[in-house]
Write a protein that holds these residues in place. Structure first.
Motif, short mmCIF file in Angstrom:
data_model
loop_
_atom_site.label_atom_id
_atom_site.label_comp_id
_atom_site.label_asym_id
_atom_site.label_seq_id
_atom_site.Cartn_x
_atom_site.Cartn_y
_atom_site.Cartn_z
N ILE A 28 0.84 -1.20 0.00
CA ILE A 28 0.00 0.00 0.00
C ILE A 28 0.88 1.25 0.00
CG2 ILE A 28 -1.78 1.30 1.22
CD1 ILE A 28 -2.72 -1.32 -0.13
N LYS A 29 1.97 1.22 0.74
CA LYS A 29 2.91 2.35 0.71
C LYS A 29 3.47 2.54 -0.69
CE LYS A 29 4.19 2.09 5.55
NZ LYS A 29 5.22 1.80 6.55
N ARG A 30 3.71 1.45 -1.40
CA ARG A 30 4.21 1.51 -2.77
C ARG A 30 3.14 2.11 -3.69
NH1 ARG A 30 6.98 -2.94 -2.59
NH2 ARG A 30 5.15 -4.25 -2.78
N ILE A 31 1.88 1.71 -3.50
CA ILE A 31 0.77 2.27 -4.29
C ILE A 31 0.68 3.78 -4.07
CG2 ILE A 31 -1.76 2.37 -4.43
CD1 ILE A 31 -1.77 -0.67 -4.01
N GLU A 34 3.63 5.48 -5.89
CA GLU A 34 3.42 5.47 -7.34
C GLU A 34 2.35 6.47 -7.77
OE1 GLU A 34 2.63 1.38 -8.25
OE2 GLU A 34 4.73 0.79 -7.95
N ALA A 35 1.28 6.58 -6.95
CA ALA A 35 0.22 7.56 -7.25
C ALA A 35 0.77 8.98 -7.14
CB ALA A 35 -0.95 7.36 -6.31
N VAL A 40 -1.70 11.38 -9.31
CA VAL A 40 -3.10 11.01 -9.08
C VAL A 40 -3.40 10.78 -7.59
CG1 VAL A 40 -3.47 10.08 -11.39
CG2 VAL A 40 -2.63 8.57 -9.60
N LEU A 41 -2.53 11.31 -6.72
CA LEU A 41 -2.74 11.19 -5.28
C LEU A 41 -3.50 12.40 -4.78
CD1 LEU A 41 -1.99 9.51 -2.71
CD2 LEU A 41 -0.16 11.17 -2.39
N VAL A 42 -4.56 12.17 -4.00
CA VAL A 42 -5.33 13.24 -3.37
C VAL A 42 -5.14 13.10 -1.87
CG1 VAL A 42 -7.60 14.27 -3.03
CG2 VAL A 42 -7.01 13.22 -5.24
N ASP A 59 -8.32 5.20 -10.89
CA ASP A 59 -6.91 5.00 -10.56
C ASP A 59 -6.37 6.10 -9.65
OD1 ASP A 59 -5.14 2.96 -10.81
OD2 ASP A 59 -4.02 3.86 -12.48
N HIS A 60 -7.24 6.97 -9.13
CA HIS A 60 -6.82 7.95 -8.14
C HIS A 60 -6.71 7.26 -6.78
CE1 HIS A 60 -7.98 10.83 -11.21
NE2 HIS A 60 -7.29 11.74 -10.53
#
Length: 86
Positions: A28-31, A34-35, A40-42, A59-60
């Motif tokens: 999850i930390k990797r996700i 990458e976001a 695409v990270l909010v 994919d956000h």
């Protein structure tokens, strides 16, 4: 369209939500990283500790400062409210 409060007045669409997970594990930390790299990270934590990671179908990735169980509870309570209205 159902909206779920994810803390501090921020909302996400319940119909577009794929998963609500805890940020503790390495995958999850990797996700999250990458976001962030893809833009695409909010981050909806307002500087507080991340307690829930919400993955959307677009994919956000959304970070929230409330527990995953609380988000899920708000989602299921919204389902009950709409059933009563119908």
């Amino acid at each position: 369209m159902k909206l779920i409060n994810i803390g501090f007045g921020n909302m996400v669409s319940a119909g577009r939500l794929v998963a609500i997970v805890s940020p503790e594990s390495a995958p999850i930390k990797r996700i999250i990283q990458e976001a962030r790299d893809r833009g695409v990270l909010v981050d909806a934590t307002y500087g507080r500790r991340t307690r829930a990671v919400i993955i959307m179908d677009s994919d956000h990735v959304v970070l929230s400062a409330i527990q995953p169980e609380t988000v899920a509870g708000r989602m299921s309570s919204r389902d009950g409210e709409e059933d009563e209205d119908a």
